[in-house]
Every structure is written in structure tokens, then in C-alpha cells.
Design an enzyme around this catalytic site. Structure first.
Site, mmCIF file in Angstrom:
data_model
loop_
_atom_site.group_PDB
_atom_site.id
_atom_site.type_symbol
_atom_site.label_atom_id
_atom_site.label_comp_id
_atom_site.label_asym_id
_atom_site.label_seq_id
_atom_site.Cartn_x
_atom_site.Cartn_y
_atom_site.Cartn_z
ATOM 1 N N ARG A 61 0.869 -1.334 -0.061
ATOM 2 C CA ARG A 61 0.018 -0.162 0.092
ATOM 3 C C ARG A 61 0.809 1.386 0.067
ATOM 4 O O ARG A 61 0.523 2.217 -0.659
ATOM 5 C CB ARG A 61 -1.102 -0.037 1.185
ATOM 6 C CG ARG A 61 -1.921 -1.153 1.180
ATOM 7 C CD ARG A 61 -3.060 -0.695 0.463
ATOM 8 N NE ARG A 61 -4.264 -1.789 0.295
ATOM 9 C CZ ARG A 61 -5.281 -1.983 1.262
ATOM 10 N NH1 ARG A 61 -5.212 -1.257 2.375
ATOM 11 N NH2 ARG A 61 -5.924 -2.896 1.318
ATOM 12 N N ASP B 165 -16.177 10.377 7.187
ATOM 13 C CA ASP B 165 -15.033 9.435 6.921
ATOM 14 C C ASP B 165 -13.903 10.298 7.308
ATOM 15 O O ASP B 165 -13.913 11.139 7.136
ATOM 16 C CB ASP B 165 -15.105 9.025 5.641
ATOM 17 C CG ASP B 165 -14.421 7.526 5.292
ATOM 18 O OD1 ASP B 165 -14.920 6.703 5.208
ATOM 19 O OD2 ASP B 165 -13.184 7.657 5.147
#
Length: 295
Positions: A54, A161
Site C-alpha cells: 500500500r 469518513d
């Protein structure tokens, strides 16, 4: 070539992953500590290869040569720290994911409150990890199926979020047609609209978008609202946290639920901690808050 996971060791300089960038035990621990402090994310060493894959993209993007240098950048740069957390979290979502939750929302939360809301009562819903917006818009479409005139009533959906990029996506409310496959045809024809110049996409209508307020929010930080909420969706979030952090989050969420309100969680999650004193299971991955007289 896929990076290889090496044998774990207490020696900080031993490589955990070999690949384009060297990734040592010390690098992993530094990243894990930041992720835990910043967002409550629990990263066991078994996730080293995932963390590497990632974040290697971030190193390439920034032109950074080593993970040690990247860790220094993250420590000193708030924006990159946010980008790192966004890279480590998975935003897997779709419209009407876990459809039984939306059936329950309609049948057990919205319809029983319909008379109260039409007399001027408030209705508040929260999508606490909204990702790119499919969840809160699924909530909005469910609301509109019960209250077609929702814009004239006291109904609001909060969508939050920690990743600013997905919050911005949600605010736009525009999706590829293949992403809308799970939206029932009746809802699609009534509450979605064509995008001029883009035949492959559709936009959520103003009637649905006006119900949803998107905000950036880290669940590990302060929550600048008081509730109560009639329903809270917190699905596939606790899987990132250790047991104690999960219990803390469930407790905070349950405190913001209205009596008889519903909490929806992910299929692999279970409520734990103090929240169990006020919540009772009421279907698959659905909890209901007991009224004060039944606690």
C-alpha cells in the site's frame, strides 16, 4: 515481482519485506505506531506485506527512496499522515451492501416513525464510515421510499469518513453505471439522473443529495455532535481496531443512539464492552438500543 515476507525478528534493522524498497522491522513499527495513534488501526506484523504494497505507491509518488525517510515525512507532515491512513484503509463499498440492513431500516425504523416525523418530529441517521458515499445514499434512497417529500421534513443523514478524498467523492454523488447495479430499478428511475456529456455515469438526484451532509471525521477523535440518532451504520470499521478500541467505539456509538434506535455493523464484527448493557441483538448484525425502562 511480489515482495517477499521475511522471518520476523526483534532486531530493528532486519528486513521484513524485500522488494523495490527495503522495509525493516523498525520501519513497520514506526508506521504501526502512527496508524494506532492517529486512527486506532491495529497492525500486526503479519500485515507487513500489505503495508508495504500500500505504501510503496506513496514512496514512488513522493520520490522518496527509503521507508525510513518516509516515516520521517509522515511524522512531520499532517497531509501525508492523512494520505498514509487513507492508503492503509480499504474502501470497499457498494450500493445496498447487506440489503437486509436497509430492509430493517425501512420496516423497523422509518415506517414506525412516519407519523411522528410527519407531525414535525426529527429523524437523524448516521453513516459513520461513509467511504465514497454509496452507503449514505442507499440510506437516503430508503428514506425517500418512505418519505418522498423528505426535503420538507426534519430528516437529515450525517455521512463521515476520515479520508478527505472519499468524502469529496461522496459529495459529488456521481457514479459509474456499473456501480449502480444494486440500486432497485424503481429507485434508479426516480432518484438518479443522467450526467450531461457522460453516458457511462449517473448522478444522485438533488432530492437525495440534499438529505446527506458529508463531513471529515476520525472516529478516534472528538465527535462535534450530540445526536441522538435513530440509526447508525458502522460497518466493517471495527475490524481495524484491537478489542479494547472496539469496545470503546461501540460504547460511544451506543451513547448517541436514541432509545429503540438501531446500530448496524459488519458481518464479521460483534459488539463488545459497555455497549452490551444497552444494546440487544435484533437480527443479523443489527442491534437495538433498549429503552431506559428496560435497562
Amino acid at each position: 515481482m511480489t515482495p517477499a515476507l521475511q522471518r520476523s525478528s526483534t532486531r530493528p534493522t532486519e528486513l521484513l519485506v524485500t522488494g523495490e524498497f527495503a522495509f525493516s522491522a523498525a520501519d513497520f513499527r514506526a508506521i504501526a505506531e502512527i496508524a494506532k495513534a492517529e486512527a486506532g488501526i491495529d497492525l500486526p506484523e503479519s500485515k507487513a506485506t500489505l503495508v508495504y504494497s500500500r505504501l510503496a505507491k506513496r514512496l514512488r509518488s513522493l520520490g522518496i527512496a527509503t521507508f525510513a525517510e518516509y516515516c520521517n515525512t509522515v511524522h512531520s507532515n499532517d497531509q501525508e499522515r492523512s494520505s498514509m491512513i487513507a492508503a492503509l484503509t480499504t474502501n470497499v463499498t457498494r450500493f445496498f451492501r447487506e440489503p437486509h440492513h436497509f430492509e430493517y431500516l425501512r420496516n423497523n425504523i422509518l415506517e414506525p416513525r412516519a407519523a411522528h416525523v410527519r407531525k414535525g418530529g426529527r429523524l437523524r441517521l448516521w453513516s459513520s464510515a461513509c467511504s465514497t458515499g454509496q452507503e449514505p445514499y442507499s440510506m437516503a434512497l430508503t428514506v425517500l421510499s418512505v418519505f418522498p417529500d423528505a426535503a420538507e421534513l426534519d430528516i437529515r443523514i450525517l455521512a463521515t469518513d476520515l479520508n478527505p478524498n472519499v468524502v469529496a467523492h461522496g459529495k459529488r454523488g456521481q457514479y459509474r453505471k456499473e456501480e449502480l447495479a444494486d440500486v432497485p430499478q424503481a429507485m434508479r428511475s426516480k432518484w438518479l439522473e443522467a450526467v450531461p456529456g457522460d453516458s457511462d455515469s449517473m448522478r444522485v438526484s438533488d432530492a437525495a443529495r440534499s438529505l446527506v451532509a458529508f463531513r471529515e471525521l476520525n472516529l478516534m477523535g472528538s465527535w462535534p455532535f450530540k445526536g441522538p440518532f435513530d440509526a447508525i451504520f458502522c460497518r466493517n470499521v471495527a475490524i481495524y481496531f484491537d478489542h479494547d478500541t472496539q469496545g470503546m467505539i461501540w460504547g460511544r456509538l451506543s451513547n448517541l443512539l436514541a432509545d429503540d434506535g438501531a446500530l448496524y455493523i459488519g458481518h464479521s464484527e460483534r459488539v463488545s464492552g459497555s455497549a452490551l448493557k444497552v444494546l440487544t441483538t435484533d437480527g443479523v448484525t443489527t442491534y437495538r438500543k433498549k429503552s431506559e425502562t428496560h435497562r
